[in-house]
Design an enzyme around this catalytic site. Structure first.
Site, mmCIF file in Angstrom:
data_model
loop_
_atom_site.group_PDB
_atom_site.id
_atom_site.type_symbol
_atom_site.label_atom_id
_atom_site.label_comp_id
_atom_site.label_asym_id
_atom_site.label_seq_id
_atom_site.Cartn_x
_atom_site.Cartn_y
_atom_site.Cartn_z
ATOM 1 N N ARG A 148 6.076 42.193 7.780
ATOM 2 C CA ARG A 148 6.048 43.433 7.147
ATOM 3 C C ARG A 148 6.533 42.913 5.604
ATOM 4 N NH1 ARG A 148 11.149 45.478 10.153
ATOM 5 N NH2 ARG A 148 11.131 44.021 11.702
ATOM 6 N N ASP B 113 6.480 29.069 14.974
ATOM 7 C CA ASP B 113 6.416 30.025 13.833
ATOM 8 C C ASP B 113 6.603 29.519 12.419
ATOM 9 O OD1 ASP B 113 8.085 31.797 12.003
ATOM 10 O OD2 ASP B 113 9.394 32.458 13.565
ATOM 11 N N HIS C 132 3.138 31.419 20.287
ATOM 12 C CA HIS C 132 2.772 31.003 18.880
ATOM 13 C C HIS C 132 1.791 29.983 18.777
ATOM 14 C CE1 HIS C 132 6.670 32.779 17.846
ATOM 15 N NE2 HIS C 132 5.868 33.144 16.610
ATOM 16 N N LYS D 207 9.418 40.259 4.635
ATOM 17 C CA LYS D 207 9.946 39.681 5.447
ATOM 18 C C LYS D 207 9.522 38.142 5.505
ATOM 19 C CE LYS D 207 11.454 41.155 9.531
ATOM 20 N NZ LYS D 207 12.349 41.123 10.369
ATOM 21 N N HIS E 242 3.343 47.143 10.072
ATOM 22 C CA HIS E 242 3.923 46.165 10.663
ATOM 23 C C HIS E 242 2.784 45.283 11.332
ATOM 24 C CE1 HIS E 242 4.857 43.638 14.235
ATOM 25 N NE2 HIS E 242 6.401 43.610 14.112
ATOM 26 N N CYS F 219 2.589 33.360 13.657
ATOM 27 C CA CYS F 219 1.664 34.109 14.469
ATOM 28 C C CYS F 219 0.913 35.167 13.785
ATOM 29 C CB CYS F 219 2.572 34.843 15.693
ATOM 30 S SG CYS F 219 3.817 35.831 15.159
ATOM 31 N N TYR F 220 1.573 35.815 12.809
ATOM 32 C CA TYR F 220 0.601 36.836 12.143
ATOM 33 C C TYR F 220 -0.516 36.403 11.414
ATOM 34 C CZ TYR F 220 4.811 39.699 12.559
ATOM 35 O OH TYR F 220 5.690 40.456 13.331
ATOM 36 N N ASP G 137 5.486 34.179 9.158
ATOM 37 C CA ASP G 137 5.454 33.522 10.926
ATOM 38 C C ASP G 137 4.138 33.155 10.994
ATOM 39 O OD1 ASP G 137 5.388 33.364 13.146
ATOM 40 O OD2 ASP G 137 6.655 35.053 13.676
ATOM 41 N N ASP H 70 6.111 27.115 21.084
ATOM 42 C CA ASP H 70 6.169 28.079 22.402
ATOM 43 C C ASP H 70 4.511 28.631 22.399
ATOM 44 O OD1 ASP H 70 5.558 30.825 21.627
ATOM 45 O OD2 ASP H 70 7.506 30.266 20.351
HETATM 46 ZN ZN ZN Z 1 5.905 34.783 15.475
#
Ligand code: ZN
Lengths: 291, 408
Positions: B276, B334, B344, B279, B233, B284-285, B282, B341
């Site tokens: 992952r 995201d 993020h 998935k 992850h 934030c990754y 996003d 937010d």
């Molecule tokens: Zn995120």
């Protein structure tokens, strides 16, 4: 709103400051200092409940009403670990029926399944009770809605390993994989039940991959596995394996230019790395033959 | 040295749609939906580009305004983060510092005093005033204080008590619980190592066996999981790798496997990262996965394999962040369709920073005013700010020495 069960209509919610049974307690305001920052504009019910929670925490009150208060506080913010930790202390102090608590936290988990605190609370209860008989069912209920839920898998792995509940796991994973073969969490769980070893020496794997490749499949995932097998063999000296430096170069340049361009730099790096390994290998051989 | 990057060819992007191999499942259907929404963003941009050749732009002014407004006021929708208020401080302060915003001293002092209220009498910081000390709250409070960087900020941390707190959550196998009686996972080890190394209280006793425990979290895929046996992850991989690097034990993990796993988390069409395997992308990754690259470069360099270039596609990542993750009124998100937010906003901009910097080089997509500062990948704080804090605390010495002199 003081309860997690939405179906029960328990009437108007009464603020704690208006409840006669709390009249003896002086609420404690949050001490944010004189110039609060990242100040949250709490709802009236939130502020009221936490004012009383702080009061209870201060006097370390262990009572039925404090237990009820932590339920409201955890409902208003399930991520408040202080509330859960204090709730556990009350449960112990009052010697409560932990099976009732299991039912309670199950309801919470089914609504808040992506939250560290609620799963941890569950785990502590299972440890205290030394009874994991309801855990597989609970995680299956969560995974039925969200098959990749990390917390549910982590809880499931923990009970399986701790209470030796491996029976039937392979069958369960198979049903998940037949629903969605791309569920990587289920594949990971499958590995829990298997040993791992080098790919390039596993005849089943190499035969399957080579046949797929010959049939004209150029999926980047397949080519990537073949590159890994080349890396493995070149790294180990290779011998007469078909997984050679030349093969790796060919595969990597196909990936770079055609099938996986977003990773072009990585594939170039892999060519360089495997080339270097091959060179080190021949140098080692030359070194040992002169001895 | 600054290098200008150009957008990927839209024809190539169109061609990189994920193949379902005529076997669609829930995962591939969700993936297709996201690809469609992202592709639409890219198509739209290529049309707008004809009118405004300066695109894509980083909406710095809007992001600054959004972040500055959240320092003073958050609506009740943020009640769910009421046990993460030091995090809110860090998530706001770090992206502001990446964009070069300086807060005035009174404002800084207000934040320091508030974080002081979150510090527990038994050491470490809680998620808000009066809450039990927690490792993640401690990590974010220390990071925020280091970013504030004033004497008052540095001195508010009770380092001796902090050390006691870390010791109180250390487990016999070298792992760490998030709080006393709390859950144990790889975040704990990272948070403990990060704050201990930043404030100069790291001792080998405190972290005995921690490296070995972290290595046991590396999975067959190559990434790290939250605890041994779980799925690899992005967030946990960042924690695991950073923790090993702080311990100077990076060589204990399988670097080649980690690299392979990491590069495959970059999405072909979207250009951003997933957390992952199989998935969805996003924003934030961009940092959790992206930030692992510079750390890995430093490990590869030790083996004599110094990369000559980023090993991920930094231009595709910048495209995703600038075109798909910005809210027009400020703040980042995201993926298209989600709301902004501060979490993020922090990690997308941190990811942008990683993509824009390779060693000493700067690579910027869009106009050069899109450039933001570099981030230190171990702590996700600007490197100059990290250096200043390390120097300050190193001069103070370890708390034990302070104590000895104090008793005399
Ligand atoms: Zn995120």
């Amino acid at each position: 709103m003081s309860d997690y069960s939405s179906d029960e209509n328990e009437g108007e919610f009464v603020l704690y400051r208006n409840r006669p049974e709390w009249r003896d307690v002086t609420p404690v305001k949050q001490d944010d200092g004189e110039e609060p920052v990242v100040a949250i504009d709490y709802t009236e019910a939130y502020e009221d409940c936490y004012d009383y929670f702080r009061a209870v925490l201060k006097t370390k009150e262990v009572s039925e009403r404090a237990l009820e208060l932590t339920q409201t506080a955890s409902y208003l913010n399930p991520a408040n670990y202080t509330v859960w930790q204090y709730r556990r202390e009350i449960l112990k102090g009052l010697n409560k029926d932990l099976n009732e608590e299991l039912d309670f936290i199950q309801k919470v988990i089914l609504k808040q399944s992506k939250n560290y605190q609620v799963w941890h609370h569950r785990r502590v209860l299972v440890e205290w009770l030394q009874d994991a008989s309801k855990e597989k069912y609970l995680t299956e209920a969560v995974l039925a809605k969200d098959a990749k839920n990390y917390h549910a898998w982590q809880h499931r792995q923990w009970v399986i390993k701790t209470f030796n509940l491996y029976d039937g796991e392979l069958e369960y994973i198979d049903t998940l994989l037949s629903d969605d073969v791309r569920n990587n969490s289920a594949w990971n769980q499958r590995l829990l039940l298997h040993d791992k070893g080098g790919l390039s020496k596993n005849k089943h794997v190499t035969k399957f991959c080579e046949e797929l490749y010959k049939s004209g499949n150029h999926s980047p995932f397949l080519l990537a596995v073949l590159v890994d097998m080349c890396y493995e063999q070149v790294n180990e000296g290779g011998g007469d394996s078909v997984y050679t430096l030349e093969r790796a170069k060919e595969l990597c340049s196909d990936l770079m230019t055609k099938y996986d361009t977003v990773r072009a730099k990585y594939w170039q790096y892999m060519i360089d790395t495997i080339e270097k390994k091959a060179r080190e290998g021949t140098e080692d051989e030359a070194g040992s033959s002169t001895n | 040295m600054e290098k200008k990057l150009y957008l990927r060819n839209i024809l190539d992007i169109r061609k990189s749609k994920n193949r379902t191999e005529s076997y669609p499942t829930k995962s591939s259907e969700e993936q297709s939906d996201v690809e469609d929404s992202v592709l639409k963003k890219y198509e739209d941009l290529h049309i707008k580009l004809k009118i405004n050749p300066n695109l894509p732009e980083l909406l710095k002014e809007q992001h600054k305004k959004y972040l500055l407004s959240t320092i003073v006021y958050l609506s009740h929708a943020y009640e769910c983060l009421d046990a993460s208020r030091p995090w809110l401080c860090y998530w706001i302060l770090h992206p502001l510092s990446l964009m070069g915003v300086r807060l005035d001293d009174t404002r800084k002092s207000h934040i320091v005093k508030f974080l002081g209220k979150c510090q527990s009498p038994s050491g470490g910081f809680g998620g808000g005033p009066g809450q039990f000390p927690h490792l993640a709250a401690t990590y974010s409070a220390v990071n925020a204080l280091v970013i504030l960087g004033t004497e008052e900020a540095y001195n508010i941390i009770d380092r001796k008590k902090l050390q006691e707190f870390l010791l109180s959550v250390r487990q016999p196998d070298g792992s760490f619980a998030m709080h006393i009686g709390g859950e144990i996972d790889i975040r704990g080890a990272y948070c403990a190592l990060a704050v201990a190394s930043l404030t100069g209280i790291l001792t080998m006793d405190l972290f005995k066996d921690t490296a070995e425990w972290i290595v046991s979290c590396q999975t067959y895929e190559g990434g790290f999981s939250g605890c041994p046996g779980m799925e690899a992850h992005g967030g946990y991989a960042f924690c695991g790798l950073s923790a090993l690097v702080i311990l100077q034990k990076g060589h204990l993990c399988d670097k080649q496997a980690l690299l392979r796993w990491l590069v495959h988390r970059q999405m072909r069409l979207e250009g951003g990262f997933q957390g992952r395997t199989n998935k969805l992308v996003d924003g934030c990754y961009s940092f959790w996965q992206g930030g692992a690259f510079p750390l890995l470069y430093s490990l590869l360099a030790k083996d004599g394999n110094t990369p000559q270039d980023h090993l991920f596609d930094e231009r595709a990542l910048q495209e995703y962040l600038l075109i798909c993750c910005q809210s027009p009124t400020g703040g980042l998100l995201d993926k298209p369709g989600k709301i902004r937010d501060v979490f993020h906003t922090c990690y997308t901009l941190s990811g942008l920073s990683v993509a824009q910097h390779f060693l000493e080089e700067i690579r910027i997509l869009g106009p050069s005013k899109n450039g933001i500062a570099c981030t230190h990948p171990l702590y996700n704080i600007r490197p100059d700010i990290v250096r200043k804090a390390l120097l300050y605390y190193n001069n103070l010495g370890t708390p034990k020495q302070e104590n000895q002199t104090g008793n005399m």
